[in-house]
Design an enzyme around this catalytic site. Structure first.
Site, PDB file in Angstrom:
ATOM      1  N   ARG A  68       0.887  -1.061  -0.007  1.00 29.44           N
ATOM      2  CA  ARG A  68      -0.343  -0.064  -0.216  1.00 29.44           C
ATOM      3  C   ARG A  68       1.201   1.312   0.133  1.00 29.44           C
ATOM      4  NH1 ARG A  68      -2.947   3.007   4.482  1.00 29.44           N
ATOM      5  NH2 ARG A  68      -5.024   3.418   3.518  1.00 29.44           N
ATOM      6  N   HIS A  72       0.722   4.792  -2.434  1.00 27.65           N
ATOM      7  CA  HIS A  72       0.473   6.240  -1.781  1.00 27.65           C
ATOM      8  C   HIS A  72       1.788   6.789  -2.812  1.00 27.65           C
ATOM      9  CE1 HIS A  72      -3.073   5.351   0.767  1.00 27.65           C
ATOM     10  NE2 HIS A  72      -2.958   5.063  -0.211  1.00 27.65           N
ATOM     11  N   ASP A  73       3.443   5.898  -2.684  1.00 28.86           N
ATOM     12  CA  ASP A  73       4.420   6.436  -2.884  1.00 28.86           C
ATOM     13  C   ASP A  73       3.833   7.300  -4.257  1.00 28.86           C
ATOM     14  OD1 ASP A  73       6.718   7.858  -3.326  1.00 28.86           O
ATOM     15  OD2 ASP A  73       7.573   6.174  -4.104  1.00 28.86           O
ATOM     16  N   ASP A  80       8.862   7.818  -6.274  1.00 30.59           N
ATOM     17  CA  ASP A  80      10.052   8.910  -5.764  1.00 30.59           C
ATOM     18  C   ASP A  80      10.675   8.608  -4.261  1.00 30.59           C
ATOM     19  OD1 ASP A  80       8.253  10.533  -4.580  1.00 30.59           O
ATOM     20  OD2 ASP A  80       8.538  12.235  -5.657  1.00 30.59           O
ATOM     21  N   SER A  82       8.810   9.630  -1.651  1.00 23.82           N
ATOM     22  CA  SER A  82       8.080  11.193  -1.275  1.00 23.82           C
ATOM     23  C   SER A  82       7.109  10.443  -0.080  1.00 23.82           C
ATOM     24  CB  SER A  82       7.520  12.239  -1.933  1.00 23.82           C
ATOM     25  OG  SER A  82       6.126  11.321  -2.513  1.00 23.82           O
ATOM     26  N   GLU A  94       4.515  13.994   3.186  1.00 25.89           N
ATOM     27  CA  GLU A  94       2.858  13.156   2.539  1.00 25.89           C
ATOM     28  C   GLU A  94       2.810  12.510   3.545  1.00 25.89           C
ATOM     29  OE1 GLU A  94       4.223  12.716  -2.099  1.00 25.89           O
ATOM     30  OE2 GLU A  94       3.769  10.649  -0.981  1.00 25.89           O
ATOM     31  N   ASN A 100      -3.418   9.113   5.232  1.00 27.97           N
ATOM     32  CA  ASN A 100      -2.364   8.635   5.347  1.00 27.97           C
ATOM     33  C   ASN A 100      -2.124   8.241   6.774  1.00 27.97           C
ATOM     34  OD1 ASN A 100      -0.249   8.389   3.289  1.00 27.97           O
ATOM     35  ND2 ASN A 100       0.545   9.776   4.328  1.00 27.97           N
ATOM     36  N   HIS A 200      -5.761  -5.578  -2.839  1.00 29.48           N
ATOM     37  CA  HIS A 200      -6.817  -5.966  -2.079  1.00 29.48           C
ATOM     38  C   HIS A 200      -7.391  -7.297  -1.042  1.00 29.48           C
ATOM     39  CE1 HIS A 200      -8.682  -1.456  -2.200  1.00 29.48           C
ATOM     40  NE2 HIS A 200      -7.212  -1.469  -1.375  1.00 29.48           N
ATOM     41  N   THR A 262      -9.214 -15.690   2.205  1.00 33.23           N
ATOM     42  CA  THR A 262      -7.231 -15.774   2.693  1.00 33.23           C
ATOM     43  C   THR A 262      -7.059 -14.322   2.799  1.00 33.23           C
ATOM     44  OG1 THR A 262      -7.330 -15.917   0.234  1.00 33.23           O
ATOM     45  CG2 THR A 262      -7.610 -18.079   0.965  1.00 33.23           C
TER      46      THR A 262
HETATM   47  C1  HEM Z   1      -9.288   1.446  -6.587  1.00 32.65           C
HETATM   48  C2  HEM Z   1      -8.763   2.594  -5.702  1.00 32.65           C
HETATM   49  C3  HEM Z   1      -8.500   2.202  -3.918  1.00 32.65           C
HETATM   50  C4  HEM Z   1      -8.737   2.739  -2.670  1.00 32.65           C
HETATM   51  C5  HEM Z   1     -10.420   3.105  -2.930  1.00 32.65           C
HETATM   52  C6  HEM Z   1      -8.176   2.119  -1.961  1.00 32.65           C
HETATM   53  C7  HEM Z   1      -8.491   2.303  -0.904  1.00 32.65           C
HETATM   54  C8  HEM Z   1      -8.072   1.685  -0.243  1.00 32.65           C
HETATM   55  C9  HEM Z   1      -8.066   1.678   2.129  1.00 32.65           C
HETATM   56  C10 HEM Z   1      -9.739   2.857   2.143  1.00 32.65           C
HETATM   57  C11 HEM Z   1      -7.514   1.201   2.649  1.00 32.65           C
HETATM   58  C12 HEM Z   1      -7.941   0.866   4.181  1.00 32.65           C
HETATM   59  C13 HEM Z   1      -6.558   1.388   5.166  1.00 32.65           C
HETATM   60  C14 HEM Z   1      -7.569   1.112   6.079  1.00 32.65           C
HETATM   61  O1  HEM Z   1      -8.167   1.563   6.591  1.00 32.65           O
HETATM   62  O2  HEM Z   1      -5.809   1.340   6.423  1.00 32.65           O
HETATM   63  C15 HEM Z   1      -6.513  -0.135   1.364  1.00 32.65           C
HETATM   64  C16 HEM Z   1      -5.744  -1.013   1.705  1.00 32.65           C
HETATM   65  C17 HEM Z   1      -5.152  -1.464   1.266  1.00 32.65           C
HETATM   66  N1  HEM Z   1      -4.943  -1.652  -0.254  1.00 32.65           N
HETATM   67 FE1  HEM Z   1      -6.355   0.301  -1.663  1.00 32.65          FE
HETATM   68  N2  HEM Z   1      -7.561   1.008  -2.787  1.00 32.65           N
HETATM   69  C18 HEM Z   1      -7.231   1.488  -4.064  1.00 32.65           C
HETATM   70  C19 HEM Z   1      -6.125   0.837  -4.759  1.00 32.65           C
HETATM   71  C20 HEM Z   1      -5.040   0.090  -4.503  1.00 32.65           C
HETATM   72  C21 HEM Z   1      -3.560  -0.302  -4.579  1.00 32.65           C
HETATM   73  C22 HEM Z   1      -3.739   0.083  -6.799  1.00 32.65           C
HETATM   74  C23 HEM Z   1      -3.410  -1.107  -3.740  1.00 32.65           C
HETATM   75  C24 HEM Z   1      -2.093  -1.557  -4.337  1.00 32.65           C
HETATM   76  C25 HEM Z   1      -1.238  -1.974  -5.740  1.00 32.65           C
HETATM   77  C26 HEM Z   1      -3.917  -0.948  -2.983  1.00 32.65           C
HETATM   78  C27 HEM Z   1      -3.154  -1.410  -1.976  1.00 32.65           C
HETATM   79  C28 HEM Z   1      -3.912  -2.087  -0.626  1.00 32.65           C
HETATM   80  C29 HEM Z   1      -3.125  -2.535   0.349  1.00 32.65           C
HETATM   81  C30 HEM Z   1      -2.169  -3.983   0.133  1.00 32.65           C
HETATM   82  C31 HEM Z   1      -4.346  -3.241   2.259  1.00 32.65           C
HETATM   83  C32 HEM Z   1      -3.970  -2.449   2.979  1.00 32.65           C
HETATM   84  C33 HEM Z   1      -2.984  -2.506   3.887  1.00 32.65           C
HETATM   85  C34 HEM Z   1      -2.401  -2.990   5.254  1.00 32.65           C
HETATM   86  O3  HEM Z   1      -3.651  -4.170   5.646  1.00 32.65           O
HETATM   87  O4  HEM Z   1      -1.926  -2.702   5.825  1.00 32.65           O
HETATM   88  N3  HEM Z   1      -5.189  -0.659  -2.818  1.00 32.65           N
HETATM   89  N4  HEM Z   1      -6.704   0.691   0.101  1.00 32.65           N
HETATM   90  C1  LIG Z   2       3.255   6.641   9.475  1.00 29.12           C
HETATM   91  C2  LIG Z   2       2.622   8.283   9.259  1.00 29.12           C
HETATM   92  O1  LIG Z   2       3.742   8.828   9.396  1.00 29.12           O
HETATM   93  N1  LIG Z   2       1.684   8.719  10.236  1.00 29.12           N
HETATM   94  C3  LIG Z   2       1.431   9.698   9.909  1.00 29.12           C
HETATM   95  C4  LIG Z   2      -0.667   9.975   9.273  1.00 29.12           C
HETATM   96  O2  LIG Z   2      -0.422  11.390   9.332  1.00 29.12           O
HETATM   97  C5  LIG Z   2      -1.197  11.216  11.192  1.00 29.12           C
HETATM   98  C6  LIG Z   2      -1.692  13.000  11.199  1.00 29.12           C
HETATM   99  O3  LIG Z   2      -2.184  13.395  10.414  1.00 29.12           O
HETATM  100  C7  LIG Z   2      -0.051  11.627  11.814  1.00 29.12           C
HETATM  101  O4  LIG Z   2      -0.311  11.018  12.839  1.00 29.12           O
HETATM  102  C8  LIG Z   2       0.837   9.251  11.061  1.00 29.12           C
HETATM  103  O5  LIG Z   2       1.473   9.549  11.746  1.00 29.12           O
END
Ligand code: HEM
Ligand SMILES: CC(=O)N[C@H]1CO[C@H](CO)[C@@H](O)[C@@H]1O
Ligand SMILES: *[C@@H]1O[C@H](CO)[C@@H](O)[C@H](O)[C@H]1NC(C)=O
Ligand SMILES: *[C@@H]1O[C@H](CO)[C@@H](O)[C@H](O)[C@H]1NC(C)=O
Length: 345
Positions: A68, A72-73, A80, A82, A94, A100, A200, A262
């Site tokens: 993820r 985002h990067d 880059d 960032s 960022e 974030n 996801h 899974t």
């Molecule tokens: C299509 C549009 C996308 C939306 C709207 C979206 C939105 C989100 C949201 C809301 C979360 C949960 C964040 C949280 O509650 O902590 C999430 C998690 C995640 N996203 Fe996306 N995402 C998108 C695309 C992507 C893409 C393209 C990737 C990577 C190629 C990605 C990888 C992930 C991963 C791996 C997680 C799990 C993170 C974790 O468990 O720490 N997402 N995403």
């Molecule tokens: C991992 C990290 O740096 N997360 C930051 C994202 O933004 C919040 C508040 O805006 C910070 O408290 C987190 O440390």
């Protein structure tokens, strides 16, 4: 959890090499190559993989977090690094953006450890942007997904703004039309949007990201807005989530797995789930509901090989988005969380 990287390396190498050759290169990307560090730091990729295998074993949430972070990067001003820059008293970055908030500390720690190992072997050579791309790839492979080669040679960016992610990163409440537009604006097709969403298959989302779907979905009924469960969600899943998220306002750390079947395995179950209403985020389930995206979901649900091949191609393309390769707009950071020249905006 699967840790057979070498098997994957063999199985997927041919397929993925063909994919790299097929990419059309922009001038900045043309300076990148798969053997970029072969003279200056030949063991770079092995060093990164070794650190990440250890980290993933001790903390299995690392893979999702790093993947993820990489997304985002890249989506915010290009791949880059960032997103790795820490805010200072002088400048917020960022990482501090609202969107974030949930970027996991483990992912930042994994990158920092790998960077430390690289700096011991070949100081000042391997960029954090390349490190993050390689780390995401390795973790996809380690959790059961495809291996794909990466062109290296990205430089680390010189700016990072806390305002950017809110504008660039898609929210879980976007319509398919908006999602398609957000990805198209960066040159990604509908098929690539669906393939990349397959990420996801790993990780979790916090309750607030889908709370509306389970507690407060508003269906227009004779003009009145009636609180309701999102009818596209499987009712058994909705019940389970309502229960699990009961206290989410008091405890915002409560989360649910993105792939309810899974969660730790990189596979095509995410797409299989969507057919049964088992998508967690609104943006996940909508990919099944919309005629533009549904054929791709169907194909990936039926054929994991097709998903792996398309995911590999799409994430290679993502890994080239907005790269900096010249001397002027980038550097090789000594620490991933700080510019070499100290704080800046
Ligand atoms: C299509 C549009 C996308 C939306 C709207 C979206 C939105 C989100 C949201 C809301 C979360 C949960 C964040 C949280 O509650 O902590 C999430 C998690 C995640 N996203 Fe996306 N995402 C998108 C695309 C992507 C893409 C393209 C990737 C990577 C190629 C990605 C990888 C992930 C991963 C791996 C997680 C799990 C993170 C974790 O468990 O720490 N997402 N995403
Ligand atoms: C991992 C990290 O740096 N997360 C930051 C994202 O933004 C919040 C508040 O805006 C910070 O408290 C987190 O440390
Ligand atoms: C979507 O979510 C964002 C962030 O959570 C919020 O600011 C925005 O108002 C939401 N939009 C809609 C239409 O609900
Ligand atoms: C699955 O997809 C792959 C890659 O596109 C293709 O070669 C294969 O024939 C497909 N398998 C089936 C059963 O359709």
């Amino acid at each position: 959890m699967k840790l057979n990287m070498d098997t994957h390396l063999v199985v997927h190498a041919l397929l993925a090499t063909a994919a790299v050759a097929a990419l059309r290169l922009e001038p900045a990307e043309a300076r990148m190559s798969t053997d970029y560090y072969s003279k200056t730091c030949p063991r770079a990729e092995r060093i990164i993989a070794d650190v990440l295998v250890q980290k993933q074993i001790s903390n299995p949430t690392t893979a999702a977090g790093v993947l993820r972070l990489f997304f985002h990067d890249c989506f915010v001003g290009g791949c880059d690094a960032s997103v790795l820059v820490a805010s200072t008293a002088a400048a917020r970055s960022e990482r501090d953006a609202d969107v974030n908030q949930s970027l996991p500390g483990d992912a930042f720690e994994a990158v920092a450890r790998a960077k430390a190992a690289l700096e011991l072997e070949c100081p000042g050579v391997v960029s954090c942007a390349d490190l993050l791309a390689v780390a995401a790839r390795d973790l996809v492979t380690m959790t059961g997904g495809p291996f794909y080669p990466l062109r290296l040679g990205r430089k680390d960016g010189l700016s990072s703004s806390p305002a950017a992610p809110d504008a660039e990163i898609p929210h879980s409440n976007l319509t398919v039309s908006r999602l398609v537009a957000v990805f198209a604006a960066k040159g990604f097709t509908v098929q690539e949007l669906v393939a990349l969403s397959g990420a996801h298959t790993l990780g979790f989302s916090h309750c607030k990201e889908f709370a509306t779907r389970i507690y407060n979905y508003r269906r227009r009924k004779g003009g009145a807005a009636v609180p309701h469960v999102d009818p596209t969600m499987n009712p058994a899943l909705a019940k389970r989530l309502q229960d699990a998220c009961r206290d989410y306002r008091r405890d915002p750390t409560i989360a649910a797995f993105n792939d309810v079947m899974t969660p730790g395995k990189f596979d095509n179950m995410y797409f299989v789930n969507l057919r049964r209403g088992l998508g967690l985020l609104g943006t996940d389930q909508e990919l099944w509901g919309d005629a533009r995206t549904r054929p791709h979901v169907e194909r990936y649900a039926a054929n994991e090989t097709a998903f792996f091949a398309d995911f590999a191609r799409a994430i290679q393309k993502l890994s080239h988005y907005g790269v900096k390769t010249g001397g002027k707009n980038g550097e090789v950071r000594r620490r991933c969380d700080a510019y070499n020249g100290g704080p800046r905006g």
